[in-house]
Design a protein around this motif. Structure first.
Motif, PDB file in Angstrom:
ATOM      1  N   ASP A   1       0.843  -1.187   0.000  1.00 27.39           N
ATOM      2  CA  ASP A   1       0.000   0.000   0.000  1.00 27.39           C
ATOM      3  C   ASP A   1       0.891   1.255   0.000  1.00 27.39           C
ATOM      4  OD1 ASP A   1      -2.981   0.946   0.765  1.00 27.39           O
ATOM      5  OD2 ASP A   1      -1.478   2.218   1.734  1.00 27.39           O
ATOM      6  N   GLY A   2       0.619   2.162  -0.931  1.00 24.82           N
ATOM      7  CA  GLY A   2       1.472   3.335  -1.057  1.00 24.82           C
ATOM      8  C   GLY A   2       1.400   4.273   0.136  1.00 24.82           C
ATOM      9  N   ALA A   3       0.278   4.258   0.854  1.00 27.22           N
ATOM     10  CA  ALA A   3       0.110   5.164   1.991  1.00 27.22           C
ATOM     11  C   ALA A   3       0.709   4.588   3.269  1.00 27.22           C
ATOM     12  CB  ALA A   3      -1.376   5.465   2.204  1.00 27.22           C
ATOM     13  N   THR A   4       0.575   3.277   3.463  1.00 27.15           N
ATOM     14  CA  THR A   4       1.029   2.666   4.723  1.00 27.15           C
ATOM     15  C   THR A   4       2.246   1.766   4.549  1.00 27.15           C
ATOM     16  OG1 THR A   4      -0.349   0.694   4.440  1.00 27.15           O
ATOM     17  CG2 THR A   4      -1.382   2.602   5.505  1.00 27.15           C
ATOM     18  N   LEU A   5       2.557   1.422   3.301  1.00 23.24           N
ATOM     19  CA  LEU A   5       3.614   0.455   2.960  1.00 23.24           C
ATOM     20  C   LEU A   5       3.303  -0.948   3.483  1.00 23.24           C
ATOM     21  CD1 LEU A   5       6.894   2.577   3.463  1.00 23.24           C
ATOM     22  CD2 LEU A   5       5.363   2.479   1.481  1.00 23.24           C
ATOM     23  N   ALA A   6       2.043  -1.197   3.831  1.00 24.47           N
ATOM     24  CA  ALA A   6       1.654  -2.542   4.279  1.00 24.47           C
ATOM     25  C   ALA A   6       1.683  -3.500   3.089  1.00 24.47           C
ATOM     26  CB  ALA A   6       0.256  -2.519   4.886  1.00 24.47           C
ATOM     27  N   THR A   7       2.195  -4.709   3.315  1.00 29.88           N
ATOM     28  CA  THR A   7       2.276  -5.708   2.257  1.00 29.88           C
ATOM     29  C   THR A   7       0.898  -6.288   1.961  1.00 29.88           C
ATOM     30  OG1 THR A   7       4.534  -6.276   2.844  1.00 29.88           O
ATOM     31  CG2 THR A   7       3.285  -7.942   1.627  1.00 29.88           C
ATOM     32  N   GLU A   8       0.572  -6.390   0.668  1.00 28.22           N
ATOM     33  CA  GLU A   8      -0.718  -6.971   0.284  1.00 28.22           C
ATOM     34  C   GLU A   8      -0.575  -8.343  -0.352  1.00 28.22           C
ATOM     35  OE1 GLU A   8      -2.695  -3.936  -1.979  1.00 28.22           O
ATOM     36  OE2 GLU A   8      -2.975  -2.703  -0.185  1.00 28.22           O
ATOM     37  N   GLY A   9       0.515  -8.611  -1.012  1.00 26.53           N
ATOM     38  CA  GLY A   9       0.705  -9.938  -1.590  1.00 26.53           C
ATOM     39  C   GLY A   9       1.296  -9.890  -2.983  1.00 26.53           C
ATOM     40  N   PHE A  10       1.723 -11.064  -3.456  1.00 22.58           N
ATOM     41  CA  PHE A  10       2.294 -11.151  -4.797  1.00 22.58           C
ATOM     42  C   PHE A  10       1.232 -10.853  -5.836  1.00 22.58           C
ATOM     43  CE2 PHE A  10       5.392 -14.188  -2.727  1.00 22.58           C
ATOM     44  CZ  PHE A  10       6.478 -13.337  -2.859  1.00 22.58           C
ATOM     45  N   VAL A  11       1.655 -10.205  -6.922  1.00 25.93           N
ATOM     46  CA  VAL A  11       0.753  -9.863  -8.008  1.00 25.93           C
ATOM     47  C   VAL A  11       0.828 -10.942  -9.084  1.00 25.93           C
ATOM     48  CG1 VAL A  11       0.253  -8.168  -9.821  1.00 25.93           C
ATOM     49  CG2 VAL A  11       1.113  -7.399  -7.581  1.00 25.93           C
ATOM     50  N   THR A  12      -0.324 -11.523  -9.445  1.00 25.17           N
ATOM     51  CA  THR A  12      -0.406 -12.420 -10.604  1.00 25.17           C
ATOM     52  C   THR A  12      -1.072 -11.640 -11.718  1.00 25.17           C
ATOM     53  OG1 THR A  12      -0.528 -14.412  -9.252  1.00 25.17           O
ATOM     54  CG2 THR A  12      -1.391 -14.570 -11.488  1.00 25.17           C
ATOM     55  N   LEU A  13      -0.329 -11.401 -12.791  1.00 23.08           N
ATOM     56  CA  LEU A  13      -0.850 -10.545 -13.865  1.00 23.08           C
ATOM     57  C   LEU A  13      -1.835 -11.288 -14.757  1.00 23.08           C
ATOM     58  CD1 LEU A  13       2.477  -8.677 -14.534  1.00 23.08           C
ATOM     59  CD2 LEU A  13       0.328  -7.593 -13.869  1.00 23.08           C
ATOM     60  N   ARG A  14      -1.678 -12.601 -14.854  1.00 23.37           N
ATOM     61  CA  ARG A  14      -2.652 -13.429 -15.562  1.00 23.37           C
ATOM     62  C   ARG A  14      -2.465 -14.838 -15.027  1.00 23.37           C
ATOM     63  NH1 ARG A  14      -1.969 -12.991 -21.808  1.00 23.37           N
ATOM     64  NH2 ARG A  14      -0.952 -15.005 -21.617  1.00 23.37           N
ATOM     65  N   ASP A  15      -3.559 -15.584 -14.869  1.00 19.36           N
ATOM     66  CA  ASP A  15      -3.484 -16.892 -14.211  1.00 19.36           C
ATOM     67  C   ASP A  15      -2.421 -17.807 -14.813  1.00 19.36           C
ATOM     68  OD1 ASP A  15      -5.343 -16.214 -12.374  1.00 19.36           O
ATOM     69  OD2 ASP A  15      -6.999 -17.376 -13.229  1.00 19.36           O
ATOM     70  N   ASP A  16      -2.355 -17.834 -16.152  1.00 15.65           N
ATOM     71  CA  ASP A  16      -1.407 -18.763 -16.779  1.00 15.65           C
ATOM     72  C   ASP A  16       0.032 -18.256 -16.735  1.00 15.65           C
ATOM     73  OD1 ASP A  16      -2.342 -16.752 -18.654  1.00 15.65           O
ATOM     74  OD2 ASP A  16      -1.205 -17.825 -20.175  1.00 15.65           O
ATOM     75  N   LEU A  17       0.234 -17.024 -16.228  1.00 22.06           N
ATOM     76  CA  LEU A  17       1.585 -16.478 -16.127  1.00 22.06           C
ATOM     77  C   LEU A  17       1.995 -16.288 -14.660  1.00 22.06           C
ATOM     78  CD1 LEU A  17       1.399 -13.831 -19.008  1.00 22.06           C
ATOM     79  CD2 LEU A  17       2.502 -16.086 -19.072  1.00 22.06           C
ATOM     80  N   LYS A  18       1.243 -16.933 -13.765  1.00 21.75           N
ATOM     81  CA  LYS A  18       1.542 -16.815 -12.334  1.00 21.75           C
ATOM     82  C   LYS A  18       2.987 -17.232 -12.062  1.00 21.75           C
ATOM     83  CE  LYS A  18       0.202 -18.664  -7.852  1.00 21.75           C
ATOM     84  NZ  LYS A  18      -0.477 -19.765  -7.166  1.00 21.75           N
TER      85      LYS A  18
END
Lengths: 138, 487
Positions: free
Chosen positions: B171-188
């Protein structure tokens, strides 16, 4: 003396019952999505786990609370389990172009490998009587 | 009575301990931590947002925004430590400048690697230069993801970037971690490297590699996926960065090539200067045709933004090294904090790729790392490069910064001196202005004597005048790698 013998019998009874009961393992799968199926393979030796045939395989549809898979009538011994969440229901564990799984997978004991799948040493567990493992497939 | 034999044995032992001046010097260097070792100090806990103290000058009117920076900040634990600068846990920093004041904060990326190693109180995961040990839990590449190299701002998020795995959203405001980003299911899980390039229209390009295979990512400015396509590169070479013009992607394939499958990662690579450096140029719209160019051998981690001239000539700058000593051994000594860091500093160089297939490579005599340029001219013709400088053979890390004017061949330099370790400087355009020099340079440093992190602002048109304002935080954060400015 009579009391002592009775007490000894009482103590012995549960052990005897376990030894006679066939083993049973229940995997309670927690999944991130409520769709598709959980595919499970159970192995009874390091050799089989490393690339041989499983002793049993099962699949179970994934519902809102994940999925539960049970293997019964197992001889007492060491076992290990491989599983994956077939999210899209195509029957295969899908991988990305570099060969890394794109569908969630897990091993018994929630074991994680070291630069590869979890080995028998991490995934093996003892079955004697009824055993339950909660497995995270996320 | 001492026998002749034991006397001789004693002499041998003694002579081995006879100290020559060289040995004394080496021993002292080996045992005394250098002042620059603050650059790889351990941060034990997140640093909460606090006001930085203004040391001198005034914040320029119109400079409003946040400098996000990422870099390794935890290297050592009682049960085991990383042995290479690139393998520490990623710490996201935010320097927020508003109304003439600045604040500073920092928060670790909450990765699976860091969670497991916190539980063990041991760093056990294999990495770029760290062997790791049997306690490591690496079921997939993201289990080893240190999220420690760079940062990209998308919407109200920042993505902590590493080289071999997924972006980690915070999060840009708190820098809290949200998780890994999967841009598309087959490219996880496909790697999303640490140096995305941005088109003039805001389209984000990036790459992820595995040997000579690459995924080419194209993203919208909001981080949504446009496409992920596969490309075979003409060489399986270590590539930390790529560059791009508005029309082409440019891959510089140094002769540091994959030779075996092992860990740590750097042990997979052999330095083969006789192979020279290969450059592959690919059209952004059609990845199927690759033009290649041959250059003399040089090593590099980073490239400057490329541009294309009317006749199709492509140019870009590169801090070029002679070999890979720094990447293999130097970055290890940096974590030890003592001893001599091997490897000569990189020299700012210019690569020219002509449409007829000729290629040129010219080294300047200016030491350089962490090149960056005007974000208003990404992929377009420009004349300025800002970079850190001042690194010497006997002292690692930079002490100053410079703006190179490629038209005049001159460098405008300000040296903060050996009391500072300079980090990457970024161009921040002055609002409403368009000329390339109409920008501020925003750059943190570690003030070694004060043992504090500082933030400086310089005028890109007058670097040698020094900072127009400097602030000091309450702690010294270790040196970061790369940042991004969000206005």
């Amino acid at each position: 003396m009579k009391t002592l013998i009775a007490a000894a019998l009482l103590l012995a009874a549960p052990t005897a019952a376990v030894a006679q009961d066939p083993g049973k393992i229940t995997f309670e799968f927690e999944t991130a999505r409520a769709e598709g199926a959980v595919m499970v393979a159970l192995f009874d030796s390091a050799e089989a786990y490393g690339g041989g045939a499983p002793v049993a395989t099962k699949q179970a549809p994934v519902g809102a609370h994940g999925a539960v898979v049970t293997f019964e009538n197992l001889p007492a011994g060491d076992y290990a389990m491989r599983s994956f969440h077939d999210v899209n229901g195509d029957g295969e564990m899908n991988v990305n172009p570099f060969g890394m799984p794109t569908e969630p997978y897990a091993f018994s004991n929630n074991a994680v490998g070291n630069m590869g799948p979890a080995g028998w040493d991490r995934a093996a567990f003892r079955v004697e009587g009824a055993v339950t493992q909660a497995i995270e497939l996320k | 009575m001492t026998s002749r034999r034991s006397f001789l044995t004693g002499c041998a032992a003694l002579s081995a301990a006879v100290a020559t001046p060289e040995l004394v010097r080496a021993a002292v260097l080996d045992r005394v931590a250098h002042d620059w070792s603050l650059a790889t100090r351990d941060v034990e806990a997140d640093v909460s947002r606090h006001a930085m103290t203004r040391l001198h000058g005034r914040a320029p009117a119109g400079l409003e925004g946040t400098l996000f920076r990422n870099g390794p900040a935890k290297f050592r634990r009682p049960g085991g430590s990383v042995t290479h600068w690139f393998d520490g846990d990623g710490l996201m920093r935010a320097f927020r400048v508003s109304d003439g004041a600045a604040t500073m904060e920092a928060r670790f990326a909450d990765t699976p690697k860091r969670r497991w190693e916190s539980e063990l109180d041991a760093m056990v995961t294999p990495g770029f230069g760290t062997v790791g040990d049997a306690r490591a839990k690496v079921g997939s590449n993201d289990d080893a993801n240190a999220a420690n190299t760079a940062v990209m701002a998308v919407g109200d998020k920042v993505w902590a970037l590493w080289e071999g795995g997924s972006p980690m959203a915070m999060d840009g405001a708190t820098l809290a971690t949200e998780g890994f980003v999967t841009l598309r299911d087959d490219l996880k899980g496909m790697p999303f490297q640490a140096h995305p390039r941005v088109d003039p229209d805001g389209t984000i390009w990036n790459v992820g590699t595995n040997g000579d295979m690459a995924v080419i990512w194209a993203l919208r400015p909001d981080g949504g996926l446009i496409d992920g396509r596969m490309l075979k590169l003409p060489r399986a070479s270590y590539m930390h960065d790529f560059t791009a013009t508005d029309r082409h992607l440019v891959f510089v394939l140094q002769p540091w090539v994959f030779a075996r499958n092992t860990m740590p990662f750097s042990a997979r690579l052999d330095w083969r200067p006789e192979m020279g450096t290969l450059v592959a140029v690919v059209d952004k719209g059609d990845l199927s045709t690759t033009r290649t160019y041959e250059l003399p051998p040089f090593s590099h981690f980073h490239l400057g933004d490329a541009w294309e001239e009317a006749d199709g000539t492509i140019r870009f700058d590169v801090p070029a090294g002679e070999d890979v000593q720094f990447g293999v051994d130097g970055a290890r000594v940096l974590v030890e904090g003592k001893g001599r860091v091997p490897g000569a500093p990189s020299l700012l160089s210019m690569v020219t790729l002509r449409p007829d297939g000729r290629a040129g490579f010219e080294r300047t005599d200016v030491t350089a790392e962490f090149v960056s340029a005007d974000p208003r001219r990404r992929g377009l013709r420009r004349s300025l490069t800002v970079h850190v400088t001042g690194e010497r053979g006997d002292r690692p890390l930079a002490t100053g910064l410079a703006v190179r004017d490629w038209n005049s061949g001159r460098s405008d330099v300000f040296d903060f001196g050996d009391g500072h370790v300079m980090e990457e400087a970024l161009f921040v355009p002055k609002p409403g202005r368009t000329a390339e020099r109409d920008a501020w340079l925003v750059v943190p440093s570690i003030n070694l004597a004060a043992a504090r992190t500082e933030l400086h602002v310089l005028d890109a048109a007058r670097v040698s005048d020094g900072p127009v304002v400097s602030w000091r935080g309450d702690v010294a954060l270790p040196a970061g790698f790369h940042g991004t400015w969000k206005g």
